[in-house]
Design a protein around this motif. Structure first.
Motif, PDB file in Angstrom:
ATOM      1  N   SER A 207       0.660  -1.079   0.040  1.00 37.37           N
ATOM      2  CA  SER A 207      -0.087   0.010  -0.103  1.00 37.37           C
ATOM      3  C   SER A 207       0.953   1.325   0.117  1.00 37.37           C
ATOM      4  CB  SER A 207      -0.852   0.048   1.306  1.00 37.37           C
ATOM      5  OG  SER A 207      -0.117   0.076   2.387  1.00 37.37           O
ATOM      6  N   VAL A 208       0.126   2.316  -0.654  1.00 38.96           N
ATOM      7  CA  VAL A 208       0.813   3.755  -0.449  1.00 38.96           C
ATOM      8  C   VAL A 208      -0.147   4.540   0.134  1.00 38.96           C
ATOM      9  CG1 VAL A 208       1.754   5.641  -1.729  1.00 38.96           C
ATOM     10  CG2 VAL A 208       2.023   3.264  -2.600  1.00 38.96           C
ATOM     11  N   MET A 209       0.414   5.097   1.344  1.00 37.84           N
ATOM     12  CA  MET A 209      -0.257   6.288   2.209  1.00 37.84           C
ATOM     13  C   MET A 209       0.319   7.452   1.613  1.00 37.84           C
ATOM     14  SD  MET A 209      -0.817   6.019   6.120  1.00 37.84           S
ATOM     15  CE  MET A 209       0.688   6.823   6.677  1.00 37.84           C
ATOM     16  N   ASP A 210      -0.661   8.270   0.927  1.00 38.70           N
ATOM     17  CA  ASP A 210      -0.164   9.603   0.430  1.00 38.70           C
ATOM     18  C   ASP A 210      -0.987  10.592   0.984  1.00 38.70           C
ATOM     19  OD1 ASP A 210       0.394  11.955  -0.697  1.00 38.70           O
ATOM     20  OD2 ASP A 210       0.087  11.335  -2.751  1.00 38.70           O
ATOM     21  N   LEU A 211      -0.420  11.480   2.161  1.00 36.58           N
ATOM     22  CA  LEU A 211      -1.084  12.370   2.989  1.00 36.58           C
ATOM     23  C   LEU A 211      -0.900  13.840   2.224  1.00 36.58           C
ATOM     24  CD1 LEU A 211      -0.194  10.594   6.271  1.00 36.58           C
ATOM     25  CD2 LEU A 211      -2.084  10.371   5.034  1.00 36.58           C
ATOM     26  N   GLY A 212      -0.386  13.911   1.218  1.00 35.92           N
ATOM     27  CA  GLY A 212      -0.211  15.372   0.532  1.00 35.92           C
ATOM     28  C   GLY A 212       1.059  16.082   1.262  1.00 35.92           C
ATOM     29  N   ASP A 213       0.756  17.289   1.542  1.00 36.38           N
ATOM     30  CA  ASP A 213       1.785  18.089   2.306  1.00 36.38           C
ATOM     31  C   ASP A 213       2.671  17.184   3.489  1.00 36.38           C
ATOM     32  OD1 ASP A 213       1.446  19.789   0.541  1.00 36.38           O
ATOM     33  OD2 ASP A 213       0.289  21.001   1.765  1.00 36.38           O
ATOM     34  N   LEU A 214       1.943  16.220   4.098  1.00 36.13           N
ATOM     35  CA  LEU A 214       2.356  15.761   5.205  1.00 36.13           C
ATOM     36  C   LEU A 214       3.337  14.315   4.850  1.00 36.13           C
ATOM     37  CD1 LEU A 214      -0.673  15.501   7.668  1.00 36.13           C
ATOM     38  CD2 LEU A 214       1.346  16.993   7.703  1.00 36.13           C
ATOM     39  N   GLY A 215       3.471  14.142   3.371  1.00 37.79           N
ATOM     40  CA  GLY A 215       4.317  12.922   2.957  1.00 37.79           C
ATOM     41  C   GLY A 215       3.470  11.671   2.470  1.00 37.79           C
ATOM     42  N   ALA A 216       4.323  11.053   1.737  1.00 34.61           N
ATOM     43  CA  ALA A 216       3.815   9.793   1.239  1.00 34.61           C
ATOM     44  C   ALA A 216       4.659   8.545   1.881  1.00 34.61           C
ATOM     45  CB  ALA A 216       3.938   9.649  -0.063  1.00 34.61           C
ATOM     46  N   TYR A 217       3.708   7.532   2.265  1.00 36.74           N
ATOM     47  CA  TYR A 217       4.712   6.408   2.960  1.00 36.74           C
ATOM     48  C   TYR A 217       3.976   5.091   2.372  1.00 36.74           C
ATOM     49  CZ  TYR A 217       4.770  10.060   6.273  1.00 36.74           C
ATOM     50  OH  TYR A 217       5.110  11.333   7.023  1.00 36.74           O
ATOM     51  N   GLN A 218       5.083   4.462   1.824  1.00 31.83           N
ATOM     52  CA  GLN A 218       4.797   3.041   1.076  1.00 31.83           C
ATOM     53  C   GLN A 218       5.199   1.958   2.211  1.00 31.83           C
ATOM     54  OE1 GLN A 218       5.842   2.582  -2.788  1.00 31.83           O
ATOM     55  NE2 GLN A 218       5.036   0.289  -2.985  1.00 31.83           N
ATOM     56  N   ASP A 219       6.457   1.956   2.525  1.00 34.62           N
ATOM     57  CA  ASP A 219       7.166   0.800   3.491  1.00 34.62           C
ATOM     58  C   ASP A 219       6.349   0.690   4.755  1.00 34.62           C
ATOM     59  OD1 ASP A 219       9.447  -0.865   4.026  1.00 34.62           O
ATOM     60  OD2 ASP A 219       9.399   0.551   5.697  1.00 34.62           O
ATOM     61  N   ILE A 220       6.073  -0.316   5.015  1.00 35.40           N
ATOM     62  CA  ILE A 220       5.134  -0.471   6.489  1.00 35.40           C
ATOM     63  C   ILE A 220       5.845  -0.063   7.634  1.00 35.40           C
ATOM     64  CG2 ILE A 220       6.128  -2.874   6.990  1.00 35.40           C
ATOM     65  CD1 ILE A 220       2.328  -1.727   7.467  1.00 35.40           C
ATOM     66  N   GLU A 221       7.178  -0.104   7.410  1.00 38.95           N
ATOM     67  CA  GLU A 221       8.012   0.604   8.549  1.00 38.95           C
ATOM     68  C   GLU A 221       7.855   1.862   8.732  1.00 38.95           C
ATOM     69  OE1 GLU A 221       9.639   0.649  12.125  1.00 38.95           O
ATOM     70  OE2 GLU A 221       9.174  -1.260  11.283  1.00 38.95           O
ATOM     71  N   LEU A 222       7.884   2.673   7.419  1.00 33.19           N
ATOM     72  CA  LEU A 222       7.759   4.205   7.444  1.00 33.19           C
ATOM     73  C   LEU A 222       6.271   4.577   8.027  1.00 33.19           C
ATOM     74  CD1 LEU A 222       9.388   5.044   4.162  1.00 33.19           C
ATOM     75  CD2 LEU A 222      10.245   5.542   6.344  1.00 33.19           C
ATOM     76  N   LYS A 223       5.323   3.747   7.726  1.00 39.76           N
ATOM     77  CA  LYS A 223       3.872   4.131   8.245  1.00 39.76           C
ATOM     78  C   LYS A 223       4.042   3.839   9.663  1.00 39.76           C
ATOM     79  CE  LYS A 223       1.336   2.443   4.131  1.00 39.76           C
ATOM     80  NZ  LYS A 223       2.332   1.379   3.651  1.00 39.76           N
ATOM     81  N   ARG A 224       4.492   2.959  10.322  1.00 37.86           N
ATOM     82  CA  ARG A 224       4.750   2.541  11.826  1.00 37.86           C
ATOM     83  C   ARG A 224       5.427   3.738  12.256  1.00 37.86           C
ATOM     84  NH1 ARG A 224       6.382  -2.129  11.621  1.00 37.86           N
ATOM     85  NH2 ARG A 224       4.360  -3.237  11.682  1.00 37.86           N
ATOM     86  N   GLN A 225       6.744   4.230  11.697  1.00 36.55           N
ATOM     87  CA  GLN A 225       7.263   5.476  12.272  1.00 36.55           C
ATOM     88  C   GLN A 225       6.279   6.754  12.302  1.00 36.55           C
ATOM     89  OE1 GLN A 225      11.075   6.138  10.268  1.00 36.55           O
ATOM     90  NE2 GLN A 225      11.208   8.285  11.278  1.00 36.55           N
ATOM     91  N   TYR A 226       5.460   7.034  10.997  1.00 32.33           N
ATOM     92  CA  TYR A 226       4.549   8.060  11.151  1.00 32.33           C
ATOM     93  C   TYR A 226       3.829   8.136  12.224  1.00 32.33           C
ATOM     94  CZ  TYR A 226       0.450  10.847   9.866  1.00 32.33           C
ATOM     95  OH  TYR A 226      -0.338  11.734   9.580  1.00 32.33           O
ATOM     96  N   TYR A 227       3.079   6.866  12.652  1.00 35.72           N
ATOM     97  CA  TYR A 227       1.967   6.833  13.699  1.00 35.72           C
ATOM     98  C   TYR A 227       2.666   6.888  14.924  1.00 35.72           C
ATOM     99  CZ  TYR A 227      -1.902   5.431  10.702  1.00 35.72           C
ATOM    100  OH  TYR A 227      -3.102   5.257   9.608  1.00 35.72           O
ATOM    101  N   ARG A 228       3.982   6.451  15.148  1.00 36.15           N
ATOM    102  CA  ARG A 228       4.695   6.627  16.513  1.00 36.15           C
ATOM    103  C   ARG A 228       4.855   8.186  16.832  1.00 36.15           C
ATOM    104  NH1 ARG A 228       8.548   2.201  15.214  1.00 36.15           N
ATOM    105  NH2 ARG A 228       7.545   0.183  16.282  1.00 36.15           N
ATOM    106  N   GLU A 229       5.286   8.852  15.607  1.00 40.33           N
ATOM    107  CA  GLU A 229       5.644  10.368  15.857  1.00 40.33           C
ATOM    108  C   GLU A 229       4.406  11.126  16.125  1.00 40.33           C
ATOM    109  OE1 GLU A 229       8.787  11.915  15.845  1.00 40.33           O
ATOM    110  OE2 GLU A 229       9.626   9.810  15.846  1.00 40.33           O
ATOM    111  N   LEU A 230       3.169  10.632  15.237  1.00 37.62           N
ATOM    112  CA  LEU A 230       1.991  11.355  15.734  1.00 37.62           C
ATOM    113  C   LEU A 230       1.607  11.179  17.027  1.00 37.62           C
ATOM    114  CD1 LEU A 230      -0.626  12.398  14.099  1.00 37.62           C
ATOM    115  CD2 LEU A 230      -1.372  10.158  14.108  1.00 37.62           C
TER     116      LEU A 230
END
Length: 159
Positions: free
Chosen positions: A45-68
């Motif tokens: 999957s690709v999570m494209d959040l516009g100005d907040l960035g796009a995340y494809q790798d599951i680890e990058l998504k996990r990092q995004y949620y942790r930072e959130l």
């Protein structure tokens, strides 16, 4: 005629199944359970959040949620929209949603409206997000729209 009716019913059942999955994802995205929401993304999957960035790798998504979690201490999601282009043969569907998010960000109540386009697919027997594009608009107040802390839910409502 019966085949067309059967096909239509199957598409409606799939759309309802997807809506239920999206509702469950919304519940899990409410802090502090956001990391559990990652199970709703397909492996590619690709999570494209516009100005907040796009995340494809599951680890990058996990990092995004942790930072959130460092800035958002509470969040409530409400999603409404439609599921369309359901293709039972390809196990794919599209969705167009509007999200209302009510987070507590840096100690202030804020308000987000998000328009999201999603492509869904079935993976491991479950409907998951394949492509997720969203654009965010937030309340234009630095102070937030409410200066009071939220009240706790009655004990009978807590899990």
């Amino acid at each position: 005629m019966m085949e067309q009716l059967s096909d239509r019913i199957r598409k409606l059942e799939i759309a309802n199944e997807i809506r239920n999955r999206i509702a469950e994802q919304s519940r899990l995205q409410d802090v502090p359970y956001a990391l559990e929401a990652l199970e709703f993304y397909s492996s590619d999957s690709v999570m494209d959040l516009g100005d907040l960035g796009a995340y494809q790798d599951i680890e990058l998504k996990r990092q995004y949620y942790r930072e959130l979690h460092k800035t958002v201490t509470f969040q409530l999601h409400y999603k409404f929209g439609r599921i369309h282009n359901v293709d039972p043969e390809k196990s794919t569907a599209d969705g167009t949603y509007v999200f209302l998010e009510l987070p507590i960000t840096r100690g202030k109540a804020t308000f987000y409206i998000i328009r999201g386009e999603m492509q869904l697919k079935q993976e491991d027997g479950l409907w998951k997000l394949g492509q997720w594009d969203q654009r965010l608009a937030s309340a234009p107040y630095d102070e937030g729209w409410a200066n009071t802390e939220p009240i706790a839910a009655p004990t009978s409502m807590q899990q």
